[in-house]
Design an enzyme around this catalytic site. Structure first.
Site, PDB file in Angstrom:
ATOM      1  N   SER A 231       0.863  -1.268   0.098  1.00 50.65           N
ATOM      2  CA  SER A 231       0.089   0.043  -0.070  1.00 50.65           C
ATOM      3  C   SER A 231       0.980   1.263   0.143  1.00 50.65           C
ATOM      4  CB  SER A 231      -0.922   0.101   1.347  1.00 50.65           C
ATOM      5  OG  SER A 231      -1.454   1.232   1.527  1.00 50.65           O
TER       6      SER A 231
ATOM      7  N   TYR B 198      -2.362  -0.508  10.489  1.00 50.52           N
ATOM      8  CA  TYR B 198      -2.298  -1.113   8.908  1.00 50.52           C
ATOM      9  C   TYR B 198      -0.868  -0.629   8.290  1.00 50.52           C
ATOM     10  CZ  TYR B 198      -4.004  -1.155   3.916  1.00 50.52           C
ATOM     11  OH  TYR B 198      -4.026  -1.258   2.634  1.00 50.52           O
TER      12      TYR B 198
HETATM   13  N1  LIG Z   1      -8.233  -0.461  -1.917  1.00 53.34           N
HETATM   14  C1  LIG Z   1      -7.350   0.458  -1.670  1.00 53.34           C
HETATM   15  O1  LIG Z   1      -7.466   1.452  -1.815  1.00 53.34           O
HETATM   16  C2  LIG Z   1      -5.927  -0.248  -1.545  1.00 53.34           C
HETATM   17  C3  LIG Z   1      -4.988   0.618  -0.966  1.00 53.34           C
HETATM   18  C4  LIG Z   1      -3.693   0.044  -1.080  1.00 53.34           C
HETATM   19  C5  LIG Z   1      -3.626  -1.455  -0.912  1.00 53.34           C
HETATM   20  N2  LIG Z   1      -4.813  -2.168  -0.649  1.00 53.34           N
HETATM   21  C6  LIG Z   1      -4.538  -3.512  -0.616  1.00 53.34           C
HETATM   22  O2  LIG Z   1      -5.126  -4.375  -1.502  1.00 53.34           O
HETATM   23  C7  LIG Z   1      -5.249  -5.600  -1.187  1.00 53.34           C
HETATM   24  C8  LIG Z   1      -6.686  -5.722  -1.754  1.00 53.34           C
HETATM   25  O3  LIG Z   1      -7.578  -5.171  -1.102  1.00 53.34           O
HETATM   26  P1  LIG Z   1      -8.924  -4.488  -1.881  1.00 53.34           P
HETATM   27  O4  LIG Z   1      -8.721  -3.089  -2.111  1.00 53.34           O
HETATM   28  O5  LIG Z   1      -9.298  -5.388  -3.032  1.00 53.34           O
HETATM   29  O6  LIG Z   1     -10.063  -4.927  -0.682  1.00 53.34           O
HETATM   30  P2  LIG Z   1     -11.328  -5.898  -0.680  1.00 53.34           P
HETATM   31  O7  LIG Z   1     -11.989  -5.399   0.634  1.00 53.34           O
HETATM   32  O8  LIG Z   1     -12.040  -5.340  -2.053  1.00 53.34           O
HETATM   33  O9  LIG Z   1     -10.805  -7.077  -0.906  1.00 53.34           O
HETATM   34  C9  LIG Z   1      -9.825  -7.857   0.341  1.00 53.34           C
HETATM   35  C10 LIG Z   1     -10.268  -9.501   0.085  1.00 53.34           C
HETATM   36  O10 LIG Z   1      -9.383 -10.036   1.128  1.00 53.34           O
HETATM   37  C11 LIG Z   1     -10.183 -11.060   1.750  1.00 53.34           C
HETATM   38  N3  LIG Z   1      -9.772 -11.283   2.988  1.00 53.34           N
HETATM   39  C12 LIG Z   1      -9.707 -10.769   4.223  1.00 53.34           C
HETATM   40  N4  LIG Z   1      -9.320 -11.632   5.128  1.00 53.34           N
HETATM   41  C13 LIG Z   1      -8.680 -12.508   4.668  1.00 53.34           C
HETATM   42  C14 LIG Z   1      -7.893 -13.605   5.004  1.00 53.34           C
HETATM   43  N5  LIG Z   1      -7.905 -13.659   6.612  1.00 53.34           N
HETATM   44  N6  LIG Z   1      -7.894 -14.631   4.316  1.00 53.34           N
HETATM   45  C15 LIG Z   1      -8.030 -14.455   2.959  1.00 53.34           C
HETATM   46  N7  LIG Z   1      -8.884 -13.570   2.599  1.00 53.34           N
HETATM   47  C16 LIG Z   1      -9.069 -12.475   3.281  1.00 53.34           C
HETATM   48  C17 LIG Z   1     -11.787 -10.478   1.687  1.00 53.34           C
HETATM   49  O11 LIG Z   1     -12.733 -11.469   1.815  1.00 53.34           O
HETATM   50  C18 LIG Z   1     -11.756  -9.614   0.371  1.00 53.34           C
HETATM   51  O12 LIG Z   1     -12.344 -10.666  -0.645  1.00 53.34           O
HETATM   52  C19 LIG Z   1      -5.242  -5.744   0.391  1.00 53.34           C
HETATM   53  O13 LIG Z   1      -3.971  -6.084   0.725  1.00 53.34           O
HETATM   54  C20 LIG Z   1      -5.163  -4.010   0.762  1.00 53.34           C
HETATM   55  O14 LIG Z   1      -4.688  -3.584   1.864  1.00 53.34           O
HETATM   56  C21 LIG Z   1      -5.803  -1.432  -1.097  1.00 53.34           C
END
Ligand SMILES: NC(=O)c1ccc[n+]([C@@H]2O[C@H](COP(=O)([O-])OP(=O)(O)OC[C@H]3O[C@@H](n4cnc5c(N)ncnc54)[C@H](O)[C@@H]3O)[C@@H](O)[C@H]2O)c1
Length: 254
Positions: free
Chosen positions: A142, A155
């Site tokens: 991130s 986080y």
């Molecule tokens: N969306 C953003 O703005 C953003 C920014 C920076 C980084 N990220 C990172 O991107 C990655 C994906 O996030 P996203 O934005 O797609 O969010 P999202 O909520 O759409 O997807 C996250 C997924 O992770 C799954 N998950 C949660 N806990 C879990 C576990 N213990 N085991 C397996 N799966 C699990 C959830 O069920 C969900 O399907 C994350 O690591 C997040 O930190 C997202």
């Protein structure tokens, strides 16, 4: 030929958001994909979407905070697809709060899913990658792995750990054909941000003012991160390892 034709790929957190978009892009480019998520129903839906366009996918229920389940995930990929070529670690949680008020459970959960989850999948996958001296790992860190923000201390610490996990693996296996890179997304429009948005005045307000912190002036779309993950996973990125690549609409350029 697709860009990851016939490669055995695993995507964690693939039931939603960035993981979902990445699983779809990999499958679209010829990858055989294990669609892994703690939410099996959502993983099954994504797997069905892939099959609809003729792609190859298997849904797997994995809680990445449990190393036994991560080992089962890797073993499933090996038994179904013969080996593991690509691991995309996208599973994540973001539980915001005032630092001194964080409960132990939240600290543990955040580190266990975001940091240790990626460690467990990498540790289990690498022995298989070593057998054919070929593998590509993409960790979704991130911008908060590089810079922090109010309410995101725990986080951010977990995502900073992912940055160093990425660099460490890259160095340990650079001479053995295994590459490991990380992506640092800015604000992308997915459910993981909803709780944080609530603390910051609501999603509507955030999106109205997003240009104040994300210069491009809009949230990212999951597929914009998926395009980069696909590139890093593919042989096109053969000279890249240990790279921490931002895709953040200019956020960390400031
Ligand atoms: N969306 C953003 O703005 C953003 C920014 C920076 C980084 N990220 C990172 O991107 C990655 C994906 O996030 P996203 O934005 O797609 O969010 P999202 O909520 O759409 O997807 C996250 C997924 O992770 C799954 N998950 C949660 N806990 C879990 C576990 N213990 N085991 C397996 N799966 C699990 C959830 O069920 C969900 O399907 C994350 O690591 C997040 O930190 C997202």
């Amino acid at each position: 030929m697709g860009r990851v034709e016939n490669k055995a790929c695993i995507v964690t957190g693939a039931g939603s958001g960035i993981g979902r978009a990445t699983a779809l892009r990999l499958a679209d480019e010829g990858g055989k994909v294990i669609v892994s998520d703690i939410n099996f129903e959502s993983a099954e839906k994504v797997s069905a979407d892939i099959k609809k366009f003729g792609g190859i996918a298997i849904a797997h229920k994995t809680d990445v905070s449990d190393y036994v389940q991560c080992e089962d995930l890797i073993n499933t990929c090996v038994s179904e697809f013969g080996t593991v070529h690509v691991v995309i670690n996208s599973a994540g949680v973001n539980i915001p709060g005032v630092f001194h008020e964080f409960k132990n459970e939240v600290i543990d959960k955040t580190l266990n899913v975001n940091l240790k989850g990626s460690m467990y999948t990498c540790r289990a996958a690498i022995p298989h990658m070593l057998k054919h001296k070929n593998g590509s790992i993409v960790n979704i860190s991130s911008v908060n792995g590089i810079v922090s923000e109010p309410f995101l201390t725990v986080y951010s610490a977990s995502k900073g750990g992912v940055v160093m996990l990425t660099k460490g693996i890259a160095l340990d296996y650079a001479k053995q054909g295994i590459r490991c890179n990380a992506i640092c997304p800015g604000w992308v429009d997915t459910p993981i941000n909803y709780a944080h948005a609530e603390m910051m005045g609501g999603l509507e307000k955030i999106y109205k003012e997003i240009g104040n912190f994300q210069p491009i002036g809009r949230p990212g779309e999951p597929v914009e991160i998926a395009h980069l993950a696909l590139f890093l996973a593919s042989d096109e990125a053969s000279f890249m390892t240990g790279s921490i690549v931002s895709a953040d609409g200019g956020m960390t350029a400031q």
